[in-house]
Design a protein around this motif. Structure first.
Motif, PDB file in Angstrom:
ATOM      1  N   LEU A  32       6.760  10.141  -2.116  1.00  0.00           N
ATOM      2  CA  LEU A  32       6.416  10.686  -0.799  1.00  0.00           C
ATOM      3  C   LEU A  32       6.400  12.211  -0.803  1.00  0.00           C
ATOM      4  N   TYR A  33       7.380  12.823  -1.439  1.00  0.00           N
ATOM      5  CA  TYR A  33       7.408  14.283  -1.468  1.00  0.00           C
ATOM      6  C   TYR A  33       6.278  14.842  -2.334  1.00  0.00           C
ATOM      7  N   GLY A  34       5.898  14.116  -3.375  1.00  0.00           N
ATOM      8  CA  GLY A  34       4.739  14.518  -4.168  1.00  0.00           C
ATOM      9  C   GLY A  34       3.467  14.483  -3.345  1.00  0.00           C
ATOM     10  N   ALA A  35       3.304  13.420  -2.573  1.00  0.00           N
ATOM     11  CA  ALA A  35       2.131  13.307  -1.699  1.00  0.00           C
ATOM     12  C   ALA A  35       2.158  14.391  -0.622  1.00  0.00           C
ATOM     13  N   ALA A  36       3.339  14.642  -0.076  1.00  0.00           N
ATOM     14  CA  ALA A  36       3.463  15.654   0.980  1.00  0.00           C
ATOM     15  C   ALA A  36       3.136  17.045   0.448  1.00  0.00           C
ATOM     16  N   ALA A  37       3.538  17.330  -0.778  1.00  0.00           N
ATOM     17  CA  ALA A  37       3.287  18.652  -1.365  1.00  0.00           C
ATOM     18  C   ALA A  37       1.803  18.914  -1.557  1.00  0.00           C
ATOM     19  N   ALA A  38       1.008  17.857  -1.641  1.00  0.00           N
ATOM     20  CA  ALA A  38      -0.435  18.010  -1.835  1.00  0.00           C
ATOM     21  C   ALA A  38      -1.179  18.250  -0.518  1.00  0.00           C
ATOM     22  N   LEU A  39      -0.491  18.110   0.596  1.00  0.00           N
ATOM     23  CA  LEU A  39      -1.131  18.299   1.899  1.00  0.00           C
ATOM     24  C   LEU A  39      -1.015  19.739   2.378  1.00  0.00           C
ATOM     25  N   PRO A  40      -2.017  20.217   3.103  1.00  0.00           N
ATOM     26  CA  PRO A  40      -1.864  21.514   3.764  1.00  0.00           C
ATOM     27  C   PRO A  40      -0.750  21.415   4.820  1.00  0.00           C
ATOM     28  N   ALA A  41      -0.034  22.494   5.041  1.00  0.00           N
ATOM     29  CA  ALA A  41       1.108  22.499   5.969  1.00  0.00           C
ATOM     30  C   ALA A  41       0.732  21.979   7.353  1.00  0.00           C
ATOM     31  N   GLU A  42      -0.468  22.338   7.831  1.00  0.00           N
ATOM     32  CA  GLU A  42      -0.845  21.901   9.185  1.00  0.00           C
ATOM     33  C   GLU A  42      -0.968  20.380   9.266  1.00  0.00           C
ATOM     34  N   ARG A  43      -1.425  19.724   8.204  1.00  0.00           N
ATOM     35  CA  ARG A  43      -1.519  18.251   8.197  1.00  0.00           C
ATOM     36  C   ARG A  43      -0.125  17.620   8.100  1.00  0.00           C
ATOM     37  N   LEU A  44       0.737  18.248   7.313  1.00  0.00           N
ATOM     38  CA  LEU A  44       2.095  17.754   7.127  1.00  0.00           C
ATOM     39  C   LEU A  44       2.881  17.780   8.439  1.00  0.00           C
ATOM     40  N   HIS A  45       2.630  18.784   9.263  1.00  0.00           N
ATOM     41  CA  HIS A  45       3.370  18.957  10.521  1.00  0.00           C
ATOM     42  C   HIS A  45       2.617  18.435  11.740  1.00  0.00           C
ATOM     43  N   GLU A  46       1.411  17.955  11.543  1.00  0.00           N
ATOM     44  CA  GLU A  46       0.582  17.463  12.640  1.00  0.00           C
ATOM     45  C   GLU A  46       1.211  16.231  13.289  1.00  0.00           C
ATOM     46  N   ASP A  47       1.309  16.268  14.619  1.00  0.00           N
ATOM     47  CA  ASP A  47       1.847  15.111  15.341  1.00  0.00           C
ATOM     48  C   ASP A  47       0.857  13.965  15.213  1.00  0.00           C
ATOM     49  N   ARG A  48       1.292  12.868  14.577  1.00  0.00           N
ATOM     50  CA  ARG A  48       0.427  11.729  14.310  1.00  0.00           C
ATOM     51  C   ARG A  48       0.816  10.524  15.165  1.00  0.00           C
ATOM     52  N   GLY A  49       1.659  10.757  16.187  1.00  0.00           N
ATOM     53  CA  GLY A  49       2.035   9.678  17.082  1.00  0.00           C
ATOM     54  C   GLY A  49       3.133   8.777  16.546  1.00  0.00           C
ATOM     55  N   ALA A  50       3.750   9.158  15.435  1.00  0.00           N
ATOM     56  CA  ALA A  50       4.858   8.381  14.873  1.00  0.00           C
ATOM     57  C   ALA A  50       6.125   8.661  15.682  1.00  0.00           C
ATOM     58  N   PHE A  51       7.140   7.859  15.456  1.00  0.00           N
ATOM     59  CA  PHE A  51       8.376   8.013  16.226  1.00  0.00           C
ATOM     60  C   PHE A  51       8.952   9.416  16.080  1.00  0.00           C
ATOM     61  N   PHE A  52       8.855  10.006  14.891  1.00  0.00           N
ATOM     62  CA  PHE A  52       9.325  11.371  14.685  1.00  0.00           C
ATOM     63  C   PHE A  52       8.154  12.333  14.519  1.00  0.00           C
ATOM     64  N   GLY A  53       7.014  11.948  15.105  1.00  0.00           N
ATOM     65  CA  GLY A  53       5.848  12.811  15.199  1.00  0.00           C
ATOM     66  C   GLY A  53       5.010  12.878  13.946  1.00  0.00           C
ATOM     67  N   SER A  54       5.422  13.703  13.030  1.00  0.00           N
ATOM     68  CA  SER A  54       4.625  14.035  11.853  1.00  0.00           C
ATOM     69  C   SER A  54       5.215  13.426  10.582  1.00  0.00           C
ATOM     70  N   ILE A  55       4.480  13.605   9.492  1.00  0.00           N
ATOM     71  CA  ILE A  55       5.021  13.217   8.188  1.00  0.00           C
ATOM     72  C   ILE A  55       6.294  14.015   7.920  1.00  0.00           C
ATOM     73  N   PHE A  56       6.250  15.318   8.155  1.00  0.00           N
ATOM     74  CA  PHE A  56       7.432  16.154   7.942  1.00  0.00           C
ATOM     75  C   PHE A  56       8.585  15.675   8.818  1.00  0.00           C
ATOM     76  N   GLY A  57       8.315  15.370  10.076  1.00  0.00           N
ATOM     77  CA  GLY A  57       9.357  14.889  10.977  1.00  0.00           C
ATOM     78  C   GLY A  57       9.978  13.591  10.504  1.00  0.00           C
ATOM     79  N   THR A  58       9.155  12.707   9.945  1.00  0.00           N
ATOM     80  CA  THR A  58       9.658  11.430   9.426  1.00  0.00           C
ATOM     81  C   THR A  58      10.516  11.653   8.196  1.00  0.00           C
TER      82      THR A  58
END
Length: 177
Positions: free
Chosen positions: A20-46
């Motif tokens: 998961l952290y490998g996949a997250a590192a490949a994303l631009p910061a704005e996508r990583l922190h983008e609220d995606r409607g998950a319980f903790f908002g973003s991938i970073f929040g999760t």
């Protein structure tokens, strides 16, 4: 469950977190922190929530189960005040904390004894409610909680077109004759 079961779950936890952290590192910061409607908002929040929950639970275990050398270093790590507290500003900072925590969980899983798993474990929730359950049962909850939220994270990655690869625990279990 035996101590070997928890060793498998700890290894799976670390393996999946690396994916998961490998996949997250490949994303631009704005996508990583983008609220995606998950319980903790973003991938970073999760990912942040998973660190928080593990810190809370393993600090509780350290306080409630005497003699676990593997958990002594937890005093150096933050004590979250809420389930969505932002522990780190950046992914590299969160990843460094995750790496430390995963090493603690692996060491704990190698150290914990069957009698400790069968013993009563008492803690107080963040709402001030005291509970006592078998430590082994609480650990099942902790590892299940990790799997639950990592499943949410893999869905969020999938929505962005990122494949984290195989995620089955079965892939880490040893073959037997």
């Amino acid at each position: 469950m035996t101590t070997s079961h928890f060793a498998h779950l700890a290894a799976y936890n670390e393996w999946m977190n690396r994916k998961l952290y490998g996949a997250a590192a490949a994303l631009p910061a704005e996508r990583l922190h983008e609220d995606r409607g998950a319980f903790f908002g973003s991938i970073f929040g999760t990912l942040n929530h998973l660190v928080i929950a593990d810190l809370i639970w393993f600090k509780r275990i350290a306080a409630g189960v005497p003699g676990l050398a593997s958990l002594q270093c937890l005093d150096e790590l933050p004590r979250p005040a809420s389930l969505d507290q932002r522990l780190c500003a950046t992914l590299p900072e969160l990843d460094a904390l995750r790496l430390k925590l995963d090493a603690v969980i692996l060491a704990f899983s190698a150290e914990v004894q069957p009698a400790q798993l069968d013993g009563a474990f008492t803690w107080t929730s963040m709402k001030g409610i005291a509970s006592t359950k078998r430590l082994g049962d609480v650990l099942l909850h902790v590892f299940n909680h990790q799997t639950h939220h990592r499943g949410q994270a893999t869905t969020l990655f999938s929505q962005l077109g990122v494949d984290v690869g195989p995620t089955d625990l079965l892939l880490l279990l040893p073959e037997v004759a």
